[in-house]
Design a protein around this motif. Structure first.
Motif, PDB file in Angstrom:
ATOM      1  N   ILE A 112      37.687  31.226  44.388  1.00 10.97           N
ATOM      2  CA  ILE A 112      37.330  32.569  44.831  1.00 10.97           C
ATOM      3  C   ILE A 112      38.043  33.616  43.981  1.00 10.97           C
ATOM      4  N   SER A 113      37.392  34.753  43.821  1.00 16.02           N
ATOM      5  CA  SER A 113      38.004  35.898  43.134  1.00 16.02           C
ATOM      6  C   SER A 113      38.749  36.749  44.151  1.00 16.02           C
ATOM      7  N   VAL A 114      39.884  37.308  43.722  1.00 11.38           N
ATOM      8  CA  VAL A 114      40.739  38.039  44.647  1.00 11.38           C
ATOM      9  C   VAL A 114      41.417  39.188  43.906  1.00 11.38           C
ATOM     10  N   SER A 115      41.653  40.284  44.628  1.00  8.12           N
ATOM     11  CA  SER A 115      42.349  41.425  44.037  1.00  8.12           C
ATOM     12  C   SER A 115      43.850  41.167  43.988  1.00  8.12           C
ATOM     13  N   LEU A 116      44.575  42.010  43.259  1.00  5.00           N
ATOM     14  CA  LEU A 116      46.023  41.858  43.174  1.00  5.00           C
ATOM     15  C   LEU A 116      46.699  42.038  44.527  1.00  5.00           C
ATOM     16  N   ASP A 117      46.051  42.797  45.427  1.00  2.00           N
ATOM     17  CA  ASP A 117      46.631  42.965  46.761  1.00  2.00           C
ATOM     18  C   ASP A 117      46.013  42.033  47.799  1.00  2.00           C
ATOM     19  N   LEU A 141      35.905  42.581  41.418  1.00  2.00           N
ATOM     20  CA  LEU A 141      36.518  41.257  41.505  1.00  2.00           C
ATOM     21  C   LEU A 141      35.772  40.234  40.653  1.00  2.00           C
ATOM     22  N   HIS A 142      34.476  40.450  40.447  1.00  2.00           N
ATOM     23  CA  HIS A 142      33.649  39.460  39.759  1.00  2.00           C
ATOM     24  C   HIS A 142      33.228  39.915  38.369  1.00  2.00           C
ATOM     25  N   ALA A 143      33.899  40.928  37.840  1.00  2.00           N
ATOM     26  CA  ALA A 143      33.558  41.384  36.492  1.00  2.00           C
ATOM     27  C   ALA A 143      33.666  40.253  35.478  1.00  2.00           C
ATOM     28  N   TRP A 144      34.641  39.365  35.669  1.00  2.00           N
ATOM     29  CA  TRP A 144      34.824  38.260  34.725  1.00  2.00           C
ATOM     30  C   TRP A 144      33.607  37.339  34.693  1.00  2.00           C
ATOM     31  N   ALA A 145      32.949  37.146  35.858  1.00  2.00           N
ATOM     32  CA  ALA A 145      31.824  36.214  35.938  1.00  2.00           C
ATOM     33  C   ALA A 145      30.574  36.762  35.265  1.00  2.00           C
ATOM     34  N   THR A 192      41.622  27.484  43.353  1.00  2.00           N
ATOM     35  CA  THR A 192      41.469  28.275  42.130  1.00  2.00           C
ATOM     36  C   THR A 192      41.245  29.732  42.509  1.00  2.00           C
ATOM     37  N   LEU A 193      42.109  30.601  42.010  1.00  2.01           N
ATOM     38  CA  LEU A 193      42.020  32.032  42.265  1.00  2.01           C
ATOM     39  C   LEU A 193      41.749  32.751  40.952  1.00  2.01           C
ATOM     40  N   HIS A 194      40.727  33.597  40.951  1.00  2.91           N
ATOM     41  CA  HIS A 194      40.434  34.442  39.801  1.00  2.91           C
ATOM     42  C   HIS A 194      40.996  35.819  40.136  1.00  2.91           C
ATOM     43  N   LEU A 195      42.175  36.094  39.616  1.00  2.00           N
ATOM     44  CA  LEU A 195      42.935  37.273  40.007  1.00  2.00           C
ATOM     45  C   LEU A 195      42.484  38.472  39.171  1.00  2.00           C
ATOM     46  N   ALA A 196      41.777  39.398  39.830  1.00  2.00           N
ATOM     47  CA  ALA A 196      41.226  40.557  39.130  1.00  2.00           C
ATOM     48  C   ALA A 196      42.253  41.684  39.085  1.00  2.00           C
ATOM     49  N   PRO A 197      42.316  42.425  37.986  1.00  2.00           N
ATOM     50  CA  PRO A 197      43.300  43.503  37.852  1.00  2.00           C
ATOM     51  C   PRO A 197      42.851  44.773  38.578  1.00  2.00           C
ATOM     52  N   HIS A 214      43.201  33.439  35.728  1.00  2.00           N
ATOM     53  CA  HIS A 214      42.607  32.344  36.484  1.00  2.00           C
ATOM     54  C   HIS A 214      43.699  31.317  36.801  1.00  2.00           C
ATOM     55  N   LEU A 215      44.049  31.206  38.071  1.00  2.00           N
ATOM     56  CA  LEU A 215      45.159  30.388  38.533  1.00  2.00           C
ATOM     57  C   LEU A 215      44.637  29.193  39.307  1.00  2.00           C
ATOM     58  N   THR A 216      45.100  28.011  38.936  1.00  2.00           N
ATOM     59  CA  THR A 216      44.661  26.792  39.627  1.00  2.00           C
ATOM     60  C   THR A 216      45.885  26.046  40.147  1.00  2.00           C
TER      61      THR A 216
END
Length: 204
Positions: free
Chosen positions: A8-13, A34-38, A162-167, A198-200
């Protein structure tokens, strides 16, 4: 071996959607960031997206996410797992009652009304069957929403997170973890791309 992967994608907060989520505002106010990377043209980000979808032997989601995906502004031939370039694994929806109709009827939907553990059990059976048919290991992927993933991690039903940490700081919205019990994670990898980190983790 089939594993259960929460992705899942998640914000810094710590939010997986912004405030004011609705059928026509599926990610909430500001949540699309949050999903700009995708949706990036960056080859590394596209490679990560492809890796994630290619491993999907079955995909689990909650009812709210299903309603957004199946809504008029949801998935299409160009966006989502229904898109031709991604493939179409079976989808398992955790819900209290099955919907009366489904817009995306060409996709393989199973509605499980007996709880998250049963949904994961059903998805594992489907993923293992797909693995046997394809000759390669495929996994169960929990794609959201936040309550489903948070509950699955808390219950010890997830092997990999897996966390997709969006800035981005959303300030409010749908949190990923609410009153989560202590749980130890072991970091597998951290990959930095232009639009996310991207943290796993192995969930111990």
């Amino acid at each position: 071996m089939t594993q259960v992967i929460a992705d899942i994608s998640v914000s810094l907060d710590g939010f997986v959607a912004g405030p004011n989520v609705a059928l026509d505002n599926g990610m909430g106010d500001g949540g699309d960031a949050l999903h700009a990377w995708a949706f990036s043209d960056d080859p590394d980000e596209q490679g990560l997206l492809e890796q994630g979808t290619n491993r999907s032997g079955a995909v689990i989601m909650g009812r709210r996410l299903f309603d957004i995906i199946d809504g008029p502004d949801g998935w299409s031939d160009e966006v989502g797992y229904g898109a031709a370039e991604v493939g179409r694994p079976p989808f398992i929806v955790v819900t209290s009652a099955a919907p009366t109709s489904v817009r995306l009827s060409e996709l393989d939907w199973t509605f499980v009304t007996t709880g998250l553990a049963d949904a994961i059990r059903t998805a594992r059976e489907r993923a293992e069957a797909a693995s046997a048919a394809s000759g390669r290991d495929l996994d169960v992927v929990l794609m959201g929403g936040g309550a489903v993933i948070g509950s699955a991690v808390a219950a010890g039903l997830v092997d990999i997170l897996t966390l997709h940490l969006a800035p981005v700081l959303l300030g409010s919205g749908t949190p990923l973890f609410v009153d989560a019990p202590p749980r130890t994670l072991r970091q597998r990898s951290a990959v930095v791309t232009p639009a996310a980190t991207h943290l796993t983790y192995d969930v111990l």
